[in-house]
Design a protein around this motif. Structure first.
Motif, PDB file in Angstrom:
ATOM      1  N   ARG A 106      68.954  80.409  31.422  1.00 14.29           N
ATOM      2  CA  ARG A 106      68.618  81.641  32.134  1.00 14.29           C
ATOM      3  C   ARG A 106      67.209  82.144  31.818  1.00 14.29           C
ATOM      4  N   LYS A 107      66.723  81.857  30.645  1.00 18.82           N
ATOM      5  CA  LYS A 107      65.406  82.362  30.274  1.00 18.82           C
ATOM      6  C   LYS A 107      64.327  81.328  30.579  1.00 18.82           C
ATOM      7  N   PRO A 108      63.102  81.789  30.922  1.00 17.34           N
ATOM      8  CA  PRO A 108      62.013  80.834  31.220  1.00 17.34           C
ATOM      9  C   PRO A 108      61.563  80.103  29.961  1.00 17.34           C
ATOM     10  N   TYR A 109      61.061  78.897  30.171  1.00 19.17           N
ATOM     11  CA  TYR A 109      60.525  78.044  29.110  1.00 19.17           C
ATOM     12  C   TYR A 109      61.559  77.808  28.002  1.00 19.17           C
ATOM     13  N   ALA A 110      62.797  77.569  28.427  1.00 26.54           N
ATOM     14  CA  ALA A 110      63.869  77.323  27.465  1.00 26.54           C
ATOM     15  C   ALA A 110      63.652  76.013  26.706  1.00 26.54           C
ATOM     16  N   PHE A 111      62.874  75.100  27.305  1.00 28.38           N
ATOM     17  CA  PHE A 111      62.667  73.792  26.680  1.00 28.38           C
ATOM     18  C   PHE A 111      61.196  73.625  26.284  1.00 28.38           C
ATOM     19  N   VAL A 112      60.657  74.658  25.677  1.00 31.39           N
ATOM     20  CA  VAL A 112      59.237  74.649  25.311  1.00 31.39           C
ATOM     21  C   VAL A 112      58.914  73.526  24.334  1.00 31.39           C
ATOM     22  N   GLY A 113      59.909  73.078  23.584  1.00 31.42           N
ATOM     23  CA  GLY A 113      59.683  72.003  22.619  1.00 31.42           C
ATOM     24  C   GLY A 113      59.337  70.674  23.264  1.00 31.42           C
ATOM     25  N   PHE A 114      59.554  70.569  24.582  1.00 31.23           N
ATOM     26  CA  PHE A 114      59.247  69.320  25.279  1.00 31.23           C
ATOM     27  C   PHE A 114      57.737  69.079  25.351  1.00 31.23           C
ATOM     28  N   ASP A 115      56.957  70.099  25.013  1.00 28.96           N
ATOM     29  CA  ASP A 115      55.491  69.951  25.031  1.00 28.96           C
ATOM     30  C   ASP A 115      55.029  68.831  24.105  1.00 28.96           C
ATOM     31  N   THR A 116      55.751  68.608  23.023  1.00 24.52           N
ATOM     32  CA  THR A 116      55.353  67.554  22.087  1.00 24.52           C
ATOM     33  C   THR A 116      55.334  66.200  22.786  1.00 24.52           C
ATOM     34  N   PHE A 117      56.391  65.906  23.533  1.00 25.51           N
ATOM     35  CA  PHE A 117      56.442  64.636  24.259  1.00 25.51           C
ATOM     36  C   PHE A 117      55.401  64.608  25.374  1.00 25.51           C
ATOM     37  N   MET A 118      55.228  65.732  26.069  1.00 22.49           N
ATOM     38  CA  MET A 118      54.234  65.782  27.149  1.00 22.49           C
ATOM     39  C   MET A 118      52.831  65.524  26.622  1.00 22.49           C
ATOM     40  N   SER A 119      52.494  66.139  25.518  1.00 22.30           N
ATOM     41  CA  SER A 119      51.153  65.962  24.944  1.00 22.30           C
ATOM     42  C   SER A 119      50.913  64.521  24.539  1.00 22.30           C
ATOM     43  N   LYS A 120      51.931  63.926  23.900  1.00 27.04           N
ATOM     44  CA  LYS A 120      51.807  62.532  23.460  1.00 27.04           C
ATOM     45  C   LYS A 120      51.651  61.596  24.657  1.00 27.04           C
ATOM     46  N   THR A 121      52.437  61.829  25.715  1.00 30.70           N
ATOM     47  CA  THR A 121      52.380  60.975  26.894  1.00 30.70           C
ATOM     48  C   THR A 121      51.082  61.204  27.670  1.00 30.70           C
ATOM     49  N   ALA A 122      50.647  62.454  27.746  1.00 35.37           N
ATOM     50  CA  ALA A 122      49.414  62.771  28.473  1.00 35.37           C
ATOM     51  C   ALA A 122      48.213  62.079  27.850  1.00 35.37           C
ATOM     52  N   ARG A 123      48.201  61.954  26.514  1.00 34.80           N
ATOM     53  CA  ARG A 123      47.082  61.279  25.846  1.00 34.80           C
ATOM     54  C   ARG A 123      46.985  59.825  26.305  1.00 34.80           C
ATOM     55  N   LEU A 124      48.131  59.200  26.548  1.00 33.49           N
ATOM     56  CA  LEU A 124      48.139  57.815  27.012  1.00 33.49           C
ATOM     57  C   LEU A 124      47.525  57.687  28.400  1.00 33.49           C
ATOM     58  N   TYR A 125      47.741  58.699  29.230  1.00 39.39           N
ATOM     59  CA  TYR A 125      47.296  58.647  30.625  1.00 39.39           C
ATOM     60  C   TYR A 125      46.009  59.427  30.877  1.00 39.39           C
ATOM     61  N   ARG A 126      45.472  60.064  29.848  1.00 36.51           N
ATOM     62  CA  ARG A 126      44.396  61.030  30.067  1.00 36.51           C
ATOM     63  C   ARG A 126      43.135  60.406  30.647  1.00 36.51           C
ATOM     64  N   ASP A 127      42.706  59.302  30.104  1.00 40.30           N
ATOM     65  CA  ASP A 127      41.443  58.690  30.507  1.00 40.30           C
ATOM     66  C   ASP A 127      41.738  57.312  31.094  1.00 40.30           C
ATOM     67  N   THR A 128      41.404  57.095  32.345  1.00 39.35           N
ATOM     68  CA  THR A 128      41.696  55.807  32.985  1.00 39.35           C
ATOM     69  C   THR A 128      40.909  54.682  32.341  1.00 39.35           C
ATOM     70  N   ARG A 129      39.708  54.977  31.849  1.00 36.40           N
ATOM     71  CA  ARG A 129      38.906  53.930  31.200  1.00 36.40           C
ATOM     72  C   ARG A 129      39.574  53.488  29.903  1.00 36.40           C
ATOM     73  N   ALA A 130      40.054  54.467  29.136  1.00 33.99           N
ATOM     74  CA  ALA A 130      40.750  54.128  27.900  1.00 33.99           C
ATOM     75  C   ALA A 130      42.056  53.400  28.205  1.00 33.99           C
ATOM     76  N   ALA A 131      42.704  53.837  29.274  1.00 33.29           N
ATOM     77  CA  ALA A 131      43.966  53.198  29.659  1.00 33.29           C
ATOM     78  C   ALA A 131      43.742  51.739  30.026  1.00 33.29           C
ATOM     79  N   ASN A 132      42.696  51.488  30.799  1.00 36.25           N
ATOM     80  CA  ASN A 132      42.410  50.121  31.211  1.00 36.25           C
ATOM     81  C   ASN A 132      42.007  49.242  30.033  1.00 36.25           C
ATOM     82  N   ALA A 133      41.436  49.870  29.008  1.00 30.57           N
ATOM     83  CA  ALA A 133      40.991  49.105  27.845  1.00 30.57           C
ATOM     84  C   ALA A 133      42.138  48.795  26.886  1.00 30.57           C
TER      85      ALA A 133
END
Length: 219
Positions: A106-133
């Motif tokens: 019922r409350k907003p941002y009930a799963f705020v702890g999911f940011d840890t996984f999002m941040s980790k995954t976003a780093r993998l996808y953040r830079d296409t040049r790094a990804a390709n390398a």
């Protein structure tokens, strides 16, 4: 690159989780996050499950899975394939971690702890040049499984928010059916005209010949 991510419940646009952005990113995306709120209100069960919405220098990509909308803000030049692969990764992990709880919160941002996984995954996808390398990484494996981007609907923010365009997956079909129907009507008219000409042309020729003979006889 992937800039920011928001996860909401589709049925009522309740925010479930969001990435923690720095001040610079927050300022740069302030207007676009307001647009995202309007997009969330437009999403229905009949909406396209995958859509890319162009807005200025950014593109908003969303993935709709099991009544949850995963939306990320990415640079306009960032490959759609990678953006949706990123969202797929989030959706799988989110479903495993919180899927059974989504309907009851019922409350907003009930799963705020999911940011840890999002941040980790976003780093993998953040830079296409790094990804390709990153040879031999998980990204190489993911690239082999990416879906055909031609199946992803693309919209323009202005058309979507200010011209009343639709996110419904049936809208493309309706437009196509209308076009096909109009083409059919035109073709049917042409066929009918040609059929009438073939049917009545001999009579018309006889009538014209008769008129000519009358004119010649009495002139």
């Amino acid at each position: 690159m992937v800039r920011s991510t928001i996860i909401v419940r589709a049925v009522d646009a309740l925010p479930l989780a969001a990435s923690v952005d720095d001040e610079q990113t927050e300022q740069a995306l302030q207007e676009h996050k307001q647009q995202a709120k309007l997009i969330f209100r437009r999403i229905t069960p009949n909406s396209e499950p995958r859509c890319s919405i162009e807005s200025g220098q950014y593109t908003l990509h969303y993935l709709l899975v099991d009544n949850v909308v995963f939306l990320t803000f990415a640079d306009k030049s960032y490959p759609r394939k990678l953006a949706f692969s990123y969202l797929e990764e989030l959706s799988k992990e989110f479903s495993l971690s919180y899927g059974s709880k989504v309907e009851s919160v019922r409350k907003p941002y009930a799963f705020v702890g999911f940011d840890t996984f999002m941040s980790k995954t976003a780093r993998l996808y953040r830079d296409t040049r790094a990804a390709n390398a990153a040879g031999g990484s998980n990204l190489d494996r993911l690239n082999d499984e990416l879906q055909d981007v031609t199946r992803i609907m693309t919209k323009n923010m202005e058309e979507l928010l200010w011209r009343g365009d639709s996110l419904d997956k049936m809208s493309h079909l309706s437009t196509s059916l209308r076009s096909e129907s109009e083409r059919y009507r035109k073709a049917a008219r042409n066929v009918n005209i040609q059929a009438m000409l073939r049917q009545y042309a001999p009579f018309g020729a006889v009538a014209i010949l008769f008129i000519v003979l009358l004119w010649w006889r009495f002139s």
